[in-house]
Scaffold this active site. Structure first.
Site, short mmCIF file in Angstrom:
data_model
loop_
_atom_site.label_atom_id
_atom_site.label_comp_id
_atom_site.label_asym_id
_atom_site.label_seq_id
_atom_site.Cartn_x
_atom_site.Cartn_y
_atom_site.Cartn_z
CE LYS A 27 57.55 49.58 33.57
NZ LYS A 27 57.07 48.79 34.21
CB ILE A 77 59.25 50.70 27.37
CG1 ILE A 77 58.63 50.40 26.63
CG2 ILE A 77 58.95 51.91 28.22
CD1 ILE A 77 58.12 50.98 25.71
CE LYS A 127 63.65 57.20 38.84
NZ LYS A 127 62.58 57.40 37.99
N GLY A 168 50.10 59.70 37.45
CA GLY A 168 49.28 58.87 37.83
C GLY A 168 50.13 57.19 37.57
CB VAL A 200 54.76 60.58 44.08
CG1 VAL A 200 54.82 62.13 43.26
CG2 VAL A 200 55.29 61.76 45.66
#
Length: 600
Positions: A355, A394, A398, A438, A443
């Protein structure tokens, strides 16, 4: 018990004194002493039978008072009956038989109340002078119960409530006044020298809690909050377990309404397989699925350490649930065949994927294709051969007009699942969503580490925005979409409003007790394959509504069967293609892909 027996004797004597205005006739004095022993013995027997001594006085409650009331009433009726059975020649005034139980109830209930107040240090709570002054935002049941618990803590002193319900303003709740509306926080914080406020609104909406946090920021006071309503109901925490406001309180959203009956039908008693079960989404799916008591939960992951971590957690959380922890790669057809043949899953949640966008963009593009596309094909085909009822993929936001390898490979994985869909047999359902708070590689953990080191916080661009949702919300909506799907749909989640990453960085600095003068923010430029803005997923132009307000169905381009087979032949090849070749082929299979290495 000694207290109650003394109270019974004293109440009997006092009832006579009140009846005769404290001027007892001589003949009644002898009568009092003659009957007193029988009254006390009878009361002791009744008290014992009513279980008055199973409780602890410190925790005396309305239930204890109710038992005392019934014990006193029964004994009051039994006293004249006892005298009649013993053929005692006494004349007890009727008014004594009425006054006596009232006095006894007051003595027994009052004694317990005074003891509890003393033990809880609440006898003089109204004149408590020590402890940190604090305001409570909210004046509902949770706020009142919190004030009661804080009254027993010498470190805190509740000086008032603030609530937007005008009907409560001016009222006294547990001895503390509702001072005004929440928007008056600045005024009351300055007037009462308050440096901390507690947000006690666990049942309120996210927007209401977020507004309360912003009011605390305006007042320049520290904000604490109570646990969520779900955690309180589950018994995980108590109301007094205060915590500092965290980023999730600002970015989180309202709880998801699930079709529990439908999910129980799909999951309860069934065998459920989760691939990528050690990852952020996969592990949360396992936690949520476990609540529905599947017949067996099968966790499949190539990461041994991640599998071990989730094993330690789930074995403690669901000790009665049958769980299998299986190490294996989604590209390993032999291992997959063994797993599907042995466990015969009814439902599969496929969360295993590469990912990380920049990492897959350079030097790893072909591995992204092999894992995300070929791996999905292997698992989906195996599920189809073994008669799995439903397969849930899933995916990611993007995959919408992708500009990077990761997003393009996830779009190809969607095409694979749609291409495998047949009129009958396994139903393939695809779910797209954006960033989760999280998650591994996001980030937020990175910012926390940078703050711990004293900064700076690195942001790629001052205008970059992203959509965020919590991991539990994402997992719950994936399950809901999986239940609703009939086969071949691409569900997109309502991600709410986009968040500027630089604003997120500022919030984290402030919530950590610093300011931008203490910890700097540096802009490093967009990374390879990174978009400045993510596409809006759940827009009305390109999606169709569903019965669930947070789920819509994307109208995606369909791929012909011949083209799908050619794509599968390519991803199944053994050639170690370099990044340039991979990008060229990805543009062929996904025309909307616009590769970039500079992020523009």
């Amino acid at each position: 018990m000694l207290h109650d027996l003394v109270a019974a004797g004293f109440a009997w004597l006092l009832a006579y004194l009140l009846r005769f205005n404290f001027e007892l006739p001589a003949n009644f004095i002898a009568e009092i002493w003659h009957t007193l022993i029988w009254v006390v013995v009878l009361q002791g027997i009744v008290f014992w039978r009513f279980g008055l001594y199973r409780g602890v006085w410190r925790y005396a409650s309305v239930n204890d008072l109710r038992r005392i009331l019934w014990a006193v009433i029964v004994a009051a009726g039994a006293i004249p009956l006892l005298f009649w059975m013993l053929r005692m020649t006494v004349v007890v005034p009727r008014s004594v038989l009425v006054i006596y139980p009232i006095l006894l109830l007051l003595m027994m209930g009052g004694g317990r109340l005074i003891y509890r107040l003393w033990k809880e240090q609440a006898l003089f709570a109204d004149i408590k002078l020590h402890g940190e002054p604090v305001l409570i935002l909210g004046a509902g049941d949770a706020a009142v119960n919190l004030a009661k618990e804080l009254a027993r803590n010498p470190l805190w002193r509740v000086v008032g409530f603030l609530d937007d319900d005008e009907g409560k303003i001016g009222n006294m709740l547990n001895g503390v006044r509702v001072l005004g509306k929440q928007e008056e926080l600045v005024h009351w914080a300055n007037k009462l020298s308050v440096n901390q406020a507690i947000i006690a609104m666990p049942e309120s909406t996210h927007s209401q809690r977020k507004r309360a946090i912003e009011l605390c920021n305006q007042a320049e006071i520290k904000a604490l909050t109570v646990p969520s309503f779900d955690d309180l109901l589950s018994g995980k925490v108590t109301l007094s377990q205060l915590r500092a406001v965290e980023l999730e309180d600002l970015l989180g959203r309202d709880s998801v309404q699930l079709d529990n009956a439908g999910l129980q039908e799909q999951l309860t008693g069934k065998v459920v397989l989760v691939t990528g079960a050690g990852g952020s989404i996969g592990s949360e799916l396992c936690r949520q699925i476990g609540r529905f008591t599947p017949g067996k939960l099968v966790l499949y992951d190539a990461n041994e350490f991640a599998l071990y971590n989730i094993q330690q957690e789930l074995d403690g959380t669901f000790p009665q649930l049958e769980i299998a922890y299986l190490a294996g790669d989604v590209r390993d057809d032999v291992r997959l065949e063994q797993v599907f043949r042995e466990y015969r899953p009814n439902v599969v949640f496929h969360a295993a994927a590469y990912k990380h966008v920049p990492l897959m963009e350079r030097h790893n593009a072909w591995q992204a294709v092999r894992n995300n596309v070929f791996g999905t094909w292997r698992v989906a085909s195996c599920a189809q051969r073994h008669g799995v009822e439903k397969f849930v993929l899933i995916s990611t936001d993007k995959a919408v007009n992708p500009t990077n390898v990761m997003g393009t490979t996830k779009r190809m994985a969607e095409i694979v699942c749609q291409g495998l869909q047949k009129p009958d047999g396994t139903r393939f359902v695809i779910v797209r969503f954006g960033n989760v708070l999280g998650s591994n590689g996001s980030v937020i953990p990175k910012f926390r580490e940078q703050i711990a080191k004293g900064g700076p916080l690195t942001v790629t661009h001052p205008e970059i925005t992203r959509f965020f949702m919590s991991i539990p919300e994402a997992a719950q909506l994936v399950m809901q979409a999986g239940y609703m799907g009939k086969g071949g749909e691409i569900f997109v989640l309502d991600m709410g409003e986009p968040v500027k990453i630089v604003d997120l960085a500022k919030d984290m600095i402030r919530l950590s007790g610093f300011n931008e003068g203490d910890i700097k923010i540096e802009f490093t430029g967009l990374r390879p394959g990174e978009k400045l803005y993510e596409e809006v997923l759940a827009d009305s132009e390109h999606t169709l509504p569903t019965p669930h307000p947070k789920l819509r169905i994307a109208q995606a381009r369909q791929v012909a069967a011949g083209e799908l087979q050619a794509m599968l032949d390519w991803v199944n090849s053994d050639a170690a293609n370099d990044d340039v070749v991979v990008r060229e082929r990805l543009r062929h299979w996904v025309p909307e892909y616009t590769p970039t290495l500079n992020g523009r």
